[in-house]
Design an enzyme around this catalytic site. Structure first.
Site, PDB file in Angstrom:
ATOM      1  N   LYS A   1      -0.725   5.305   8.059  1.00  0.00           N
ATOM      2  CA  LYS A   1       0.008   5.721   6.857  1.00  0.00           C
ATOM      3  C   LYS A   1      -0.941   5.887   5.668  1.00  0.00           C
ATOM      4  CE  LYS A   1       1.649   2.412   4.614  1.00  0.00           C
ATOM      5  NZ  LYS A   1       1.294   1.437   3.577  1.00  0.00           N
TER       6      LYS A   1
ATOM      7  N   LYS B   1      -6.638   1.539  -3.426  1.00  0.00           N
ATOM      8  CA  LYS B   1      -6.378   0.999  -2.094  1.00  0.00           C
ATOM      9  C   LYS B   1      -6.577   2.069  -1.022  1.00  0.00           C
ATOM     10  CE  LYS B   1      -5.170  -1.672   1.276  1.00  0.00           C
ATOM     11  NZ  LYS B   1      -3.915  -2.415   1.401  1.00  0.00           N
TER      12      LYS B   1
ATOM     13  N   SER C   1       0.869  -1.178   0.000  1.00  0.00           N
ATOM     14  CA  SER C   1       0.000   0.000   0.000  1.00  0.00           C
ATOM     15  C   SER C   1       0.902   1.223   0.000  1.00  0.00           C
ATOM     16  CB  SER C   1      -0.906   0.001   1.245  1.00  0.00           C
ATOM     17  OG  SER C   1      -1.770  -1.098   1.219  1.00  0.00           O
TER      18      SER C   1
END
Length: 310
Positions: A254, A186, A112
């Protein structure tokens, strides 16, 4: 493998397609294990070699660097933690995988990461007459083990189709658009997942405070409108206080941070993400409490701390 960009390799087959794998954490090790079990030769790189012990015992070869993996492979997967890790293992001019790609090789980054970095990787691969696909996944450790991951792929559509025999071992791949589209998908996925986790954990805490049997509560609502894949994967774990990670909560922080960063830096966008900002703040609370290596289901502990619940 084909020598020129735009000319595709031979069909993928265990007897002739060499697979490389960079990154053997919780998700990466499970995904690589499925490739290995399907009969493909597998060369792996792990920054912590002990994490690759089971794969090596099952027949994988251990390489000394990402560049070494690339030199021995036709298709190279990477599954690491953060964008700076992606930059290190793929783009480092000496040890990075792209430095040793053979013409016609295919690079698949399942981390990711940032859409802009995915586009940078794709440009670097094209300069080597190679192909690149950004293919982050969703489904957690259960999906990685069972081969039921949702794979969001950005890049050349024909390359994504050519990779189907490998993607089918891992889950269901959907082509989302040009380079970077997989990563954008994503990030959007993570916003939705984060909201589901917040709702599930908060609902469980409320049910508990009202004196309900929380197991019966989850069973009752699971087939209704509140039921979700998040509840299916994490509900029982929350009740059992099983906070082992499918992916670290620090990765969720994140990912949500990238969503907010992209929106803040895009003057052409009118999208405001108040939910993502709130969700990130809550998961950041877990990290601040020293629980950054827990799974995202551990968010229940933040609700408990806020409410003074033992």
């Amino acid at each position: 493998m084909a020598a020129n960009q735009g000319s595709y390799p031979n069909p993928i087959h265990p007897s002739r397609t060499r697979i490389g794998w960079i990154g053997t954490g919780v998700m990466g090790a499970a995904m690589a294990g499925r490739i290995l079990s399907a009969g493909y030769s597998l060369t792996i790189y792990a920054r912590t070699p002990s994490k690759a012990t089971s794969l090596v015992a099952s027949g994988a070869s251990l390489a000394s660097s990402p560049a070494s993996v690339a030199s021995l492979s036709d298709v190279i997967f990477s599954m690491v933690g953060h964008p700076h890790d992606v930059r290190s293992v793929l783009l480092d001019p000496v040890s990075g995988a792209i430095s040793s790609l053979s013409p016609g090789s295919v690079l698949i980054d399942c981390t990711s990461s940032h859409p802009a970095l995915a586009r940078e990787v794709a440009t670097a691969a094209r300069e080597k007459n190679c192909f690149s696909v950004d293919a982050p996944v969703s489904g957690g450790d259960v999906g990685a083990r069972d081969g039921t991951l949702a794979i969001m792929a950005g890049g050349d559509e024909e390359v994504v189709q050519w990779l189907s025999p490998l993607f089918d071992l891992l889950g269901k791949a959907t082509w989302m658009g040009p380079p970077g589209s997989g990563q954008s998908s994503k990030i959007a996925n993570q916003i939705a997942v984060a909201g589901s986790v917040v709702g599930t954990t908060e609902g469980i805490l409320f049910a508990r405070k009202m004196g309900l049997d929380t197991g019966a509560f989850l069973e009752a609502i699971g087939s209704g409108a509140a039921g979700s894949k998040v509840m299916e994967i994490f509900g029982e774990r929350i009740l059992k206080r099983d906070f082992a990670p499918g992916g670290f909560v620090e990765y969720m922080v994140k990912d949500l941070g990238m969503a907010l960063e992209i929106m803040d830096g895009n003057s052409d966008s009118a999208v405001v993400l108040p939910g993502a900002a709130l969700f990130r703040q809550m998961f950041t609370g877990m990290v601040a409490n020293g629980d950054g290596k827990m799974g995202i289901q551990g968010l229940i502990t933040v609700h408990e701390r806020i409410n003074g619940v033992e």
